[in-house]
Design a protein around this motif. Structure first.
Motif, PDB file in Angstrom:
ATOM      1  N   ILE A  10     -85.766   0.332  14.981  1.00  0.00           N
ATOM      2  CA  ILE A  10     -86.840  -0.661  15.101  1.00  0.00           C
ATOM      3  C   ILE A  10     -88.078  -0.040  15.758  1.00  0.00           C
ATOM      4  N   SER A  11     -87.839   0.853  16.705  1.00  0.00           N
ATOM      5  CA  SER A  11     -88.970   1.469  17.398  1.00  0.00           C
ATOM      6  C   SER A  11     -89.840   2.306  16.450  1.00  0.00           C
ATOM      7  N   ASP A  12     -89.216   2.838  15.373  1.00  0.00           N
ATOM      8  CA  ASP A  12     -89.987   3.632  14.406  1.00  0.00           C
ATOM      9  C   ASP A  12     -91.087   2.804  13.740  1.00  0.00           C
ATOM     10  N   ILE A  13     -90.827   1.484  13.578  1.00  0.00           N
ATOM     11  CA  ILE A  13     -91.825   0.605  12.932  1.00  0.00           C
ATOM     12  C   ILE A  13     -93.107   0.588  13.761  1.00  0.00           C
ATOM     13  N   LEU A  14     -92.941   0.606  15.067  1.00  0.00           N
ATOM     14  CA  LEU A  14     -94.110   0.558  15.959  1.00  0.00           C
ATOM     15  C   LEU A  14     -94.721   1.934  16.200  1.00  0.00           C
ATOM     16  N   VAL A  15     -93.859   2.895  16.473  1.00  0.00           N
ATOM     17  CA  VAL A  15     -94.350   4.191  16.948  1.00  0.00           C
ATOM     18  C   VAL A  15     -94.876   5.075  15.806  1.00  0.00           C
ATOM     19  N   LYS A  16     -94.111   5.192  14.740  1.00  0.00           N
ATOM     20  CA  LYS A  16     -94.456   6.184  13.717  1.00  0.00           C
ATOM     21  C   LYS A  16     -95.835   5.976  13.068  1.00  0.00           C
ATOM     22  N   PRO A  17     -96.183   4.749  12.663  1.00  0.00           N
ATOM     23  CA  PRO A  17     -97.523   4.596  12.083  1.00  0.00           C
ATOM     24  C   PRO A  17     -98.639   4.945  13.064  1.00  0.00           C
ATOM     25  N   VAL A  18     -98.470   4.521  14.307  1.00  0.00           N
ATOM     26  CA  VAL A  18     -99.519   4.784  15.315  1.00  0.00           C
ATOM     27  C   VAL A  18     -99.657   6.289  15.546  1.00  0.00           C
ATOM     28  N   CYS A  62     -98.665  15.259  24.533  1.00  0.00           N
ATOM     29  CA  CYS A  62     -98.396  13.881  24.961  1.00  0.00           C
ATOM     30  C   CYS A  62     -97.877  13.008  23.808  1.00  0.00           C
ATOM     31  N   SER A  63     -98.471  13.186  22.611  1.00  0.00           N
ATOM     32  CA  SER A  63     -98.035  12.355  21.479  1.00  0.00           C
ATOM     33  C   SER A  63     -96.609  12.724  21.059  1.00  0.00           C
ATOM     34  N   THR A  64     -96.316  14.025  21.035  1.00  0.00           N
ATOM     35  CA  THR A  64     -94.950  14.457  20.694  1.00  0.00           C
ATOM     36  C   THR A  64     -93.971  13.997  21.767  1.00  0.00           C
ATOM     37  N   PHE A  65     -94.452  14.003  23.016  1.00  0.00           N
ATOM     38  CA  PHE A  65     -93.627  13.534  24.144  1.00  0.00           C
ATOM     39  C   PHE A  65     -93.222  12.076  23.923  1.00  0.00           C
ATOM     40  N   LEU A  66     -94.184  11.267  23.458  1.00  0.00           N
ATOM     41  CA  LEU A  66     -93.897   9.852  23.201  1.00  0.00           C
ATOM     42  C   LEU A  66     -92.847   9.719  22.102  1.00  0.00           C
ATOM     43  N   VAL A  67     -93.053  10.464  21.006  1.00  0.00           N
ATOM     44  CA  VAL A  67     -92.106  10.378  19.888  1.00  0.00           C
ATOM     45  C   VAL A  67     -90.701  10.788  20.344  1.00  0.00           C
ATOM     46  N   GLN A  68     -90.652  11.912  21.060  1.00  0.00           N
ATOM     47  CA  GLN A  68     -89.346  12.415  21.507  1.00  0.00           C
ATOM     48  C   GLN A  68     -88.684  11.461  22.494  1.00  0.00           C
ATOM     49  N   SER A  69     -89.480  10.927  23.425  1.00  0.00           N
ATOM     50  CA  SER A  69     -88.878  10.070  24.451  1.00  0.00           C
ATOM     51  C   SER A  69     -88.389   8.749  23.855  1.00  0.00           C
ATOM     52  N   VAL A  70     -89.130   8.218  22.884  1.00  0.00           N
ATOM     53  CA  VAL A  70     -88.668   6.978  22.229  1.00  0.00           C
ATOM     54  C   VAL A  70     -87.384   7.254  21.447  1.00  0.00           C
ATOM     55  N   PHE A 125     -88.932   0.849  25.080  1.00  0.00           N
ATOM     56  CA  PHE A 125     -89.417   0.424  26.390  1.00  0.00           C
ATOM     57  C   PHE A 125     -89.467   1.608  27.371  1.00  0.00           C
ATOM     58  N   GLN A 126     -88.339   2.310  27.498  1.00  0.00           N
ATOM     59  CA  GLN A 126     -88.277   3.451  28.429  1.00  0.00           C
ATOM     60  C   GLN A 126     -89.206   4.576  27.948  1.00  0.00           C
ATOM     61  N   GLY A 127     -89.237   4.775  26.638  1.00  0.00           N
ATOM     62  CA  GLY A 127     -90.115   5.818  26.071  1.00  0.00           C
ATOM     63  C   GLY A 127     -91.576   5.569  26.399  1.00  0.00           C
ATOM     64  N   THR A 128     -91.983   4.292  26.331  1.00  0.00           N
ATOM     65  CA  THR A 128     -93.376   3.953  26.646  1.00  0.00           C
ATOM     66  C   THR A 128     -93.679   4.206  28.122  1.00  0.00           C
ATOM     67  N   LEU A 129     -92.719   3.843  28.987  1.00  0.00           N
ATOM     68  CA  LEU A 129     -92.909   4.101  30.424  1.00  0.00           C
ATOM     69  C   LEU A 129     -93.032   5.606  30.684  1.00  0.00           C
ATOM     70  N   MET A 130     -92.188   6.365  30.007  1.00  0.00           N
ATOM     71  CA  MET A 130     -92.241   7.830  30.162  1.00  0.00           C
ATOM     72  C   MET A 130     -93.587   8.370  29.700  1.00  0.00           C
ATOM     73  N   PHE A 131     -94.113   7.754  28.627  1.00  0.00           N
ATOM     74  CA  PHE A 131     -95.406   8.201  28.108  1.00  0.00           C
ATOM     75  C   PHE A 131     -96.538   7.904  29.102  1.00  0.00           C
ATOM     76  N   PHE A 132     -96.529   6.704  29.686  1.00  0.00           N
ATOM     77  CA  PHE A 132     -97.575   6.366  30.665  1.00  0.00           C
ATOM     78  C   PHE A 132     -97.504   7.303  31.876  1.00  0.00           C
ATOM     79  N   ASP A 133     -96.278   7.616  32.276  1.00  0.00           N
ATOM     80  CA  ASP A 133     -96.100   8.533  33.405  1.00  0.00           C
ATOM     81  C   ASP A 133     -96.620   9.930  33.034  1.00  0.00           C
ATOM     82  N   ARG A 134     -96.330  10.351  31.793  1.00  0.00           N
ATOM     83  CA  ARG A 134     -96.816  11.663  31.341  1.00  0.00           C
ATOM     84  C   ARG A 134     -98.342  11.669  31.292  1.00  0.00           C
ATOM     85  N   PHE A 135     -98.913  10.544  30.838  1.00  0.00           N
ATOM     86  CA  PHE A 135    -100.365  10.480  30.724  1.00  0.00           C
ATOM     87  C   PHE A 135    -101.025  10.568  32.103  1.00  0.00           C
TER      88      PHE A 135
END
Lengths: 280, 155
Positions: free
Chosen positions: B53-61, B83-91, B97-107
């Motif tokens: 389900i997360s691919d529907i949100l993350v992959k197009p963006v 950072c973008s690859t980090f988001l994809v990998q973490s999700v 949810f956790q992947g997004t938090l990890m991304f904000f922390d990375r940012f």
């Protein structure tokens, strides 16, 4: 012309008159050469020469040196196999046990180390030092400090005591506290885990987006206001999460530095094995 | 016929010159220098297949960001993975949810420009190594690499 002829003749004559008289294939000379290579730290070639020597003569010193050479080359299994060949009657038998214990320590094979150690530790106090240090590295805590330190010399006690204290009371940071601090003041959890730059950045980013969200709501720019709210909330929650992760990383670093420090100390002390006088 | 000594000397000199001539021409050939900073574009997966389900949100963006911004802008993220690859990998490794938090922390770490050199191991010449396994909250996965260690020398 005559002078040239005499010169050439004298040069040519010197070769048969002063030929090589040393027989390098004599066992004694092979050993001398091997010893030279060993002391020059050319261990691979030293092993070849020592093995050549062992074909003619039985010698436990040479056998022990082969094992040492393999050990220096990080060929631990071969070193161990060669140490096994040293007989109980040999003067190197005790040193062989110390070397075996050292090899098992470096290989960090728990079961093999403890299996070997339990048979030898009680026989001599000198093996206990490495056994105790292995315990420090492998999450075993010792209740009585004096009992633990009793095996070590006075000079060693100072350093080993430090490692013992570090193991007993590691300088860990609480993951929960880091999370709570960041939830109260954004970035403070990171500052608690000594990530000062990240903590300040986190505080500024969360503060900036919160301010932007507030002013946009205040001026009734709701679309922008919600975007900034989402970003501010993201940075806030990400920072709480990041503070917990940061505390975990901090603790992992404490463990890493402890293990590295102890390993370096033991390497420096040659794993409590006295220096051999082979190359002096 | 009397052969002059000088002629013999010159003859031998010329012969040796041609015999011992440089044959390794490749080394001296013109090379086309590239001043472009290498990046792991080729490792990027631009596919839009939906596996969760997360691919529907993350992959197009992420694909849109890579295609319209990142690939055009160049490799400007100081970290590896970016950072973008980090988001994809973490999700992918955790959840949206956790992947997004990890991304904000990375940012946040990306925004902080101070003290990076004394904080991260290096990936190639131009990047700091900051993998996702440090931030999944699974302490078993944390592997400490000493600061300034070069993880990869290819770049």
């Amino acid at each position: 012309m005559m002078k040239i002829k005499i010169f050439v003749l004298s040069v040519l004559l010197t070769f048969p008159i002063v030929p090589q008289e040393i027989d390098f294939n004599l066992p004694h000379n092979i050993k001398l050469f091997a010893d030279f290579l060993f002391c020059e730290k050319d261990y691979l070639r030293a092993i070849v020469e020592y093995k050549k020597y062992l074909n003619t003569t039985e010698n436990d010193t040479v056998q022990f040196k082969i094992a040492l050479a393999y050990s220096k080359m990080n060929e631990f299994n071969l070193a161990f196999a060669n140490l096994e060949k040293i007989k109980r009657a040999s003067i190197f038998y005790q040193d062989g046990i110390s070397e075996k214990l050292k090899l098992l320590f470096i290989q960090n094979n728990d079961s093999a180390f403890y299996q070997f150690a339990k048979n030898v530790v009680s026989s001599d106090i000198k093996y206990q030092k490495l056994y105790l240090c292995y315990g420090l590295l492998n999450k075993i805590k010792y209740g009585d400090k004096n009992k633990f330190l009793a095996a070590f010399d006075n000079e060693e006690k100072i350093s080993v005591e430090k490692f013992y204290e570090q193991k007993l009371n590691p300088n860990y940071k609480s993951e929960v506290l880091a999370g709570i601090l960041s939830a109260i003041i954004p970035g403070s959890g990171k500052i608690y885990t000594e990530e000062y730059g990240d903590g300040i950045t986190s505080f500024l980013l969360t503060g900036l987006f919160s301010y932007l969200a507030y002013t946009n709501f205040d001026h009734k720019h709701y679309t922008r206001a919600w975007i900034f709210t989402a970003l501010g909330a993201g940075f806030y929650a990400g920072n709480v999460y990041g503070s917990v992760a940061s505390a975990q990383i901090f603790n992992a670093k404490v463990n890493f530095e402890f293990e590295n420090g102890l390993k370096l100390y033991l390497e420096e002390k040659n794993y409590f094995i006295p220096e051999y006088e082979f190359c002096k | 016929m009397i052969i002059n000594n000088k002629i013999i000397l010159i003859f031998f000199f010329l012969i040796t010159q041609s015999v011992l001539a440089q044959t390794d021409w490749v080394r001296w050939e013109k090379s086309s220098a590239s001043y472009q900073i290498k990046d792991d574009y080729e490792n990027r997966s631009y596919d839009l297949s939906i596996e969760s389900i997360s691919d529907i949100l993350v992959k197009p963006v992420i694909n849109a960001y890579w295609f319209f911004i990142s690939d055009v802008d160049g490799a400007n993220c100081p970290f590896h993975p970016s950072c973008s690859t980090f988001l994809v990998q973490s999700v992918k490794e955790t959840n949206i949810f956790q992947g997004t938090l990890m991304f904000f922390d990375r940012f946040t770490r990306d925004t902080n420009v101070f003290g990076r050199l004394s904080h991260y191991p290096r990936y190639g010449k131009n990047h700091f190594y900051d993998p996702i396994n440090l931030y999944t909250l699974s302490s078993d996965r944390i592997k400490i690499i000493p600061v300034n260690t070069f993880v990869n020398d290819e770049n």
